[in-house]
Design a protein around this motif. Structure first.
Motif, short mmCIF file in Angstrom:
data_model
loop_
_atom_site.label_atom_id
_atom_site.label_comp_id
_atom_site.label_asym_id
_atom_site.label_seq_id
_atom_site.Cartn_x
_atom_site.Cartn_y
_atom_site.Cartn_z
N PRO A 13 -41.64 42.98 57.23
CA PRO A 13 -41.22 41.58 57.20
C PRO A 13 -42.11 40.66 56.36
O PRO A 13 -42.32 39.50 56.70
N PHE A 14 -42.64 41.19 55.26
CA PHE A 14 -43.54 40.40 54.41
C PHE A 14 -42.89 40.16 53.06
O PHE A 14 -42.05 40.94 52.61
N ARG A 15 -43.29 39.08 52.42
CA ARG A 15 -42.80 38.81 51.07
C ARG A 15 -43.26 39.95 50.15
O ARG A 15 -44.27 40.59 50.42
N PRO A 16 -42.54 40.22 49.10
CA PRO A 16 -42.87 41.35 48.23
C PRO A 16 -44.29 41.33 47.67
O PRO A 16 -44.88 42.38 47.45
N ALA A 17 -44.86 40.15 47.46
CA ALA A 17 -46.21 40.07 46.89
C ALA A 17 -47.32 40.35 47.91
O ALA A 17 -48.48 40.50 47.52
N ALA A 18 -47.01 40.43 49.18
CA ALA A 18 -48.04 40.62 50.21
C ALA A 18 -48.74 41.96 50.04
O ALA A 18 -48.10 42.98 49.77
N THR A 19 -50.07 41.93 50.21
CA THR A 19 -50.86 43.16 50.13
C THR A 19 -51.65 43.41 51.41
O THR A 19 -52.30 44.44 51.53
N GLY A 20 -51.61 42.46 52.33
CA GLY A 20 -52.35 42.60 53.57
C GLY A 20 -53.62 41.77 53.61
O GLY A 20 -54.21 41.62 54.69
N PHE A 21 -54.06 41.22 52.48
CA PHE A 21 -55.23 40.36 52.51
C PHE A 21 -54.94 39.16 53.41
O PHE A 21 -53.90 38.52 53.29
N GLY A 22 -55.83 38.89 54.32
CA GLY A 22 -55.68 37.77 55.24
C GLY A 22 -54.82 38.05 56.44
O GLY A 22 -54.62 37.16 57.28
N HIS A 23 -54.30 39.25 56.58
CA HIS A 23 -53.48 39.57 57.75
C HIS A 23 -54.32 39.59 59.02
O HIS A 23 -55.43 40.11 59.03
N GLY A 24 -53.73 39.03 60.06
CA GLY A 24 -54.34 39.07 61.38
C GLY A 24 -53.61 40.08 62.25
O GLY A 24 -52.69 40.77 61.80
N PRO A 25 -53.98 40.13 63.52
CA PRO A 25 -53.39 41.11 64.44
C PRO A 25 -51.86 41.07 64.51
O PRO A 25 -51.23 42.12 64.65
#
Length: 170
Positions: free
Chosen positions: A78-90
């Motif tokens: 459920p993330f935008r295509p550009a998301a890489t996980g940087f800044g992701h929380g729990p």
């Protein structure tokens, strides 16, 4: 050993580590944190793959495998295509779930193949090319690739540790 062979060997070791971390884990185990709020094997492998895909695609001047080959849709996260996980929380970590572990390693293997295709043509002199001037000092291609390998290796090691904990819990 030349530059291309050295880089291919390093990225190949990451591939071995990723497959080792995912091997024999169920979809539920891949998404299971060892304690509330901790990273999961699924998130770590997805994240390290996204970072490699993003960074290598940028220096290679090509579209990311994530979007070019439809992995964004196949994994259905459920993330935008550009998301890489940087800044992701729990909360975002918990959203990285795959029904089939082969999807996770399949995406990694596709990125690995694209990475090898790129690095096989590199020569020593290419490593000095500046690829990111947003930093001081500016980042060379060699530094960027070593950074990706380092990040991948750390996350693959974390995933392998979590795998070990999960297998002991069985």
């Amino acid at each position: 050993m030349n530059t291309a062979e050295l880089l291919a060997d390093a990225f190949g070791r990451v591939q071995e580590d990723v497959h080792g971390a995912v091997d024999r884990l169920t979809a539920d185990e891949l998404a299971e944190p060892v304690e509330p709020g901790a990273n999961t094997v699924a998130w770590l492998v997805w994240h390290l793959t996204r970072v490699q895909d993003d960074h290598v695609a940028e220096v290679a001047g090509r579209e990311q495998v994530w979007t070019a080959d439809g992995w964004h849709g196949r994994l259905g996260l459920p993330f935008r295509p550009a998301a890489t996980g940087f800044g992701h929380g729990p909360q975002q970590v918990a959203q990285v779930r795959v029904d089939d572990p082969a999807l996770l390693t399949g995406y990694f293997d596709a990125v690995h193949a694209a990475t090898l295709e790129y690095v096989k043509g590199l020569r020593n002199a290419d490593l000095d090319r500046i690829v990111d001037e947003r930093w001081d000092p500016p980042v060379s291609l060699g530094a960027r690739l070593v950074s990706v390998i380092n990040d991948d290796t750390q996350h693959a090691g974390q995933a392998a540790f979590i795998r070990g904990v999960l297998l002991r819990r069985r």
